[in-house]
Design a protein around this motif. Sequence first.
Motif, PDB file in Angstrom:
ATOM      1  N   ILE A  24     -23.427 -29.855 -20.918  1.00 38.46           N
ATOM      2  CA  ILE A  24     -22.148 -30.166 -20.285  1.00 38.46           C
ATOM      3  C   ILE A  24     -21.874 -31.661 -20.374  1.00 38.46           C
ATOM      4  O   ILE A  24     -22.728 -32.476 -20.032  1.00 38.46           O
ATOM      5  CB  ILE A  24     -22.162 -29.714 -18.802  1.00 38.46           C
ATOM      6  CG1 ILE A  24     -22.253 -28.190 -18.723  1.00 38.46           C
ATOM      7  CG2 ILE A  24     -20.912 -30.191 -18.065  1.00 38.46           C
ATOM      8  CD1 ILE A  24     -22.172 -27.645 -17.316  1.00 38.46           C
TER       9      ILE A  24
ATOM     10  N   LYS B 119     -16.173 -22.811 -24.446  1.00 37.16           N
ATOM     11  CA  LYS B 119     -14.799 -23.025 -24.000  1.00 37.16           C
ATOM     12  C   LYS B 119     -14.495 -22.166 -22.774  1.00 37.16           C
ATOM     13  O   LYS B 119     -13.865 -22.613 -21.808  1.00 37.16           O
ATOM     14  CB  LYS B 119     -13.838 -22.692 -25.139  1.00 37.16           C
ATOM     15  CG  LYS B 119     -12.680 -23.643 -25.178  1.00 37.16           C
ATOM     16  CD  LYS B 119     -12.041 -23.760 -26.530  1.00 37.16           C
ATOM     17  CE  LYS B 119     -11.818 -25.234 -26.856  1.00 37.16           C
ATOM     18  NZ  LYS B 119     -11.741 -25.502 -28.266  1.00 37.16           N
TER      19      LYS B 119
ATOM     20  N   LYS C  89     -16.186 -23.603 -19.773  1.00 35.30           N
ATOM     21  CA  LYS C  89     -15.471 -24.802 -19.332  1.00 35.30           C
ATOM     22  C   LYS C  89     -14.242 -24.418 -18.501  1.00 35.30           C
ATOM     23  O   LYS C  89     -14.007 -24.969 -17.424  1.00 35.30           O
ATOM     24  CB  LYS C  89     -15.043 -25.612 -20.555  1.00 35.30           C
ATOM     25  CG  LYS C  89     -14.313 -26.896 -20.217  1.00 35.30           C
ATOM     26  CD  LYS C  89     -13.856 -27.582 -21.486  1.00 35.30           C
ATOM     27  CE  LYS C  89     -12.668 -28.468 -21.229  1.00 35.30           C
ATOM     28  NZ  LYS C  89     -12.089 -28.973 -22.486  1.00 35.30           N
TER      29      LYS C  89
ATOM     30  N   HIS D  86     -13.476 -25.226 -14.589  1.00 32.57           N
ATOM     31  CA  HIS D  86     -12.241 -25.872 -14.131  1.00 32.57           C
ATOM     32  C   HIS D  86     -11.575 -25.062 -13.020  1.00 32.57           C
ATOM     33  O   HIS D  86     -11.151 -25.607 -12.014  1.00 32.57           O
ATOM     34  CB  HIS D  86     -11.282 -26.067 -15.305  1.00 32.57           C
ATOM     35  CG  HIS D  86     -11.617 -27.263 -16.147  1.00 32.57           C
ATOM     36  ND1 HIS D  86     -10.743 -27.860 -17.004  1.00 32.57           N
ATOM     37  CD2 HIS D  86     -12.765 -27.989 -16.246  1.00 32.57           C
ATOM     38  CE1 HIS D  86     -11.318 -28.883 -17.607  1.00 32.57           C
ATOM     39  NE2 HIS D  86     -12.549 -28.978 -17.171  1.00 32.57           N
TER      40      HIS D  86
ATOM     41  N   VAL E 220     -15.536 -31.746 -15.624  1.00 35.60           N
ATOM     42  CA  VAL E 220     -16.247 -31.234 -16.807  1.00 35.60           C
ATOM     43  C   VAL E 220     -15.357 -31.390 -18.035  1.00 35.60           C
ATOM     44  O   VAL E 220     -14.233 -30.901 -18.052  1.00 35.60           O
ATOM     45  CB  VAL E 220     -16.635 -29.751 -16.606  1.00 35.60           C
ATOM     46  CG1 VAL E 220     -17.173 -29.154 -17.895  1.00 35.60           C
ATOM     47  CG2 VAL E 220     -17.650 -29.616 -15.487  1.00 35.60           C
ATOM     48  N   GLU E 221     -15.862 -32.103 -19.036  1.00 36.84           N
ATOM     49  CA  GLU E 221     -15.041 -32.386 -20.215  1.00 36.84           C
ATOM     50  C   GLU E 221     -15.332 -31.467 -21.386  1.00 36.84           C
ATOM     51  O   GLU E 221     -14.462 -31.163 -22.187  1.00 36.84           O
ATOM     52  CB  GLU E 221     -15.248 -33.843 -20.635  1.00 36.84           C
ATOM     53  CG  GLU E 221     -14.499 -34.796 -19.722  1.00 36.84           C
ATOM     54  CD  GLU E 221     -14.959 -36.230 -19.883  1.00 36.84           C
ATOM     55  OE1 GLU E 221     -15.983 -36.468 -20.553  1.00 36.84           O
ATOM     56  OE2 GLU E 221     -14.310 -37.114 -19.305  1.00 36.84           O
ATOM     57  N   ASP E 222     -16.590 -31.061 -21.500  1.00 38.40           N
ATOM     58  CA  ASP E 222     -16.944 -30.191 -22.619  1.00 38.40           C
ATOM     59  C   ASP E 222     -18.191 -29.389 -22.261  1.00 38.40           C
ATOM     60  O   ASP E 222     -19.070 -29.875 -21.540  1.00 38.40           O
ATOM     61  CB  ASP E 222     -17.199 -31.027 -23.879  1.00 38.40           C
ATOM     62  CG  ASP E 222     -17.194 -30.165 -25.129  1.00 38.40           C
ATOM     63  OD1 ASP E 222     -16.478 -29.140 -25.144  1.00 38.40           O
ATOM     64  OD2 ASP E 222     -17.925 -30.500 -26.085  1.00 38.40           O
ATOM     65  N   VAL E 223     -18.248 -28.160 -22.773  1.00 39.96           N
ATOM     66  CA  VAL E 223     -19.430 -27.322 -22.556  1.00 39.96           C
ATOM     67  C   VAL E 223     -19.824 -26.704 -23.894  1.00 39.96           C
ATOM     68  O   VAL E 223     -18.960 -26.236 -24.644  1.00 39.96           O
ATOM     69  CB  VAL E 223     -19.130 -26.181 -21.544  1.00 39.96           C
ATOM     70  CG1 VAL E 223     -20.348 -25.297 -21.356  1.00 39.96           C
ATOM     71  CG2 VAL E 223     -18.676 -26.738 -20.206  1.00 39.96           C
TER      72      VAL E 223
END
Lengths: 80, 80
Positions: free
Chosen positions: A44, B19, B22, B26, B33-36
């Motif tokens: 993450i 995605k 993520k 959210h 959290v920006e990316d998973v």
Amino acid sequence: MRVKIYVTLKEGILDPQGKAVKHSLHSLGYTSVEDVRVGKYIEIEIDDTAKEKLDPQIKEMCNKLLSNPIIEDFRYEIEK
Amino acid sequence: MRVKIYVTLKEGILDPQGKAVKHSLHSLGYTSVEDVRVGKYIEIEIDDTAKEKLDPQIKEMCNKLLSNPIIEDFRYEIEK
């Protein structure tokens, strides 16, 4: 900040996927393989939050969404 | 001997599972959290083989069965 999360089945919980992989490895000739357990590895990227806020947040994410606390354990590492 | 194997999608390869995670994070309110990215974590118990034989064996297992070398990378650690 990058967080690496490892989710594994608790000890004693049957792992059919791991068993299937073990059998496949045996059929390929890797007979020295005694046991296989399959888990999840999640990376993450998270906005720079204060470390003392991040720790409980990650535990919460793992318990609510990323792992099933009844049958799975998790551990994590925080990388700057 | 225990081997820990981490299989991850190569950079640039789309990760729909990541995605989805993520988006779920959210919706739960973790908007920082920006990316998973989701990968696999595999633990193998293996009979005591000489270390110099073990290394190529594990690479072979990963390339043949545990990962898809076209879209995935792997790394591993050997624990005594």
